[in-house]
Write a protein that holds these residues in place. Structure first.
Motif: not given
Ligand code: ADP
Ligand code: MG
Length: 384
Positions: A152-170
């Motif tokens: 799986l290649l993920m290029d800044e997949a979470f970078s556009a998300l708000d910090p809290l949502i981003r943490r959830d995604m991580q």
């Protein structure tokens, strides 16, 4: 650029990614991350060099074979989600399978399975613009996983998300990864994100890799000034664990040894406390010199005199959490593994050292004077 008139995107970069690993490529904007990941699936043709997946050289493959590899082995998740607005979530998720010519029934079933895995089944009939950014990115990830790619290649997949949502995604990605064990190459410009999800991290600058290593490697042994500066602002206490800062534990086997052995060891090591363990190094308590003397005088077994209320932490406890435990007491903490076996001790000096970033302990370098002093005071030797 001077010599060729070309911008050098990636230069002299070489690395291996292990199967099942989350390999993070990190660097500031313009450092060459996207170029590098696009060389892997040949969205950008390398000018020279080789890219292997297993024994296949991607860089020399025919267009046709390459297409097949992209369909079956490699999947990319982009920052801007890359969803089709006119397709439902389910139809989006089916897309890769559709392209591969998988039959309607089967692809529907696989897509639903992938959505279910990502907790998205309830929105399968909605359209992307009806979903939040975080949800859209979840769909993007589910779509990639529906193809069951090896890589799986993920290029800044979470970078556009708000910090809290981003943490959830991580968290979601880490959960999914535990189940799926994919090989993931993950790009981010955020060091905290890299440290959180990467098994190893490659830090890039100007198209070159400055350092490859685990987060701990990079924080504790920066390869050069650039890496040191880059990692300077990181709160190490949120990355380093008990295992990273612990000292070898001095122990006494309460099943085999008596008070004389204990006292002799304390004298030799010039300390006044030992951790009490059994034959298998399971933690039983702590033993002070007073307790050992008491046992000798009253002809008791060590088992009867040890303090069973010894404080302990698991080896993967974060330093920041240990700090709260150790700040009100000078006594060292036993560090135990998953099975409650003693693997070391942490003393207050090294916790404070890690918190304040003065020096971080590692096993082959000298302890700081501060650590030794703290260890002495607290009755545990800093050296084995
Ligand atoms: N198509 C292109 N043509 C010319 N230069 C490019 C192209 N794409 C990227 N670059 C340059 O290559 C360098 C690396 O870019 P990129 O790989 O996108 O970095 P990152 O993803 O780390 O932000 C930058 O200097 C960028 O301006
Ligand atoms: Mg980029």
């Amino acid at each position: 650029m001077e010599e060729t008139g070309a911008t050098v995107g990636v230069h002299d970069v070489s690395f291996d990614v292990n199967e099942g690993e989350v390999f993070v490529i990190m660097g500031l904007s313009g450092s060459g991350k996207s170029t590098l990941i696009r060389l892997i699936n040949r969205l950008i043709e390398p000018t020279s060099g080789e890219v292997y997946i297993d024994d296949e050289d991607i860089s020399k493959m025919s267009k046709e074979d390459l297409r097949e590899v992209r369909r079956t082995k490699l999947n990319m998740v982009f920052q801007n989600f890359g969803l089709f607005p006119q397709r439902t979530v389910l139809e989006n998720t089916e897309y890769g399978l559709e392209v591969r010519g998988v039959g309607k029934e089967e692809r529907r079933q696989k897509a639903e399975e992938a959505l279910d895995n990502s907790g998205l089944l309830s929105v399968k009939d909605q359209y992307p613009n009806q979903l939040s950014g975080g949800m859209q990115q979840r769909v993007g990830l589910a779509r990639a996983l529906a193809n069951n790619p090896e890589v799986l290649l993920m290029d800044e997949a979470f970078s556009a998300l708000d910090p809290l949502i981003r943490r959830d995604m991580q968290d979601d990605l880490l959960d999914l990864q535990e189940k799926m064990q994919k090989t993931i190459i993950f790009i981010t410009h955020d060091l905290n994100e890299a440290l959180r999800i990467g098994d190893r991290i490659a830090l890039m600058r100007d198209g070159k890799i400055m350092q490859i290593g685990t987060g701990e490697d990079i924080l504790t042994h920066p390869a050069n000034d650039f890496v040191r500066e880059f990692t300077e602002d990181i709160d190490r206490s949120k990355v380093l664990t008990a295992e990273n800062i612990m000292e070898p534990a001095l122990t006494i086997n309460v099943e085999a040894d008596g008070p004389n052995v204990a006292l002799q060891r304390m004298r030799k090591e010039e300390i006044s406390m030992l951790l009490a363990v059994d034959r298998k190094r399971y933690l039983k308590g702590s033993l002070t010199a007073e307790e050992a003397l008491n046992a000798r005088k009253n002809d008791k077994m060590l088992k009867e005199v040890i303090d069973k209320n010894v404080r302990k932490v698991e080896k993967d406890t974060l330093v920041t959490d240990i700090f709260d435990m150790i700040s009100d007491s000078a006594a060292p903490l036993a560090v135990v593994d998953e099975e409650d076996r003693v693997v070391g001790v942490v003393v207050r000096g090294s916790v404070i050292g890690a918190m304040t970033d003065i020096d971080t302990k590692d096993n082959d370098s000298q302890s700081t004077t501060e650590t030794e002093e703290a260890a002495d005071k607290e009755g545990v030797s800093a050296d084995a």
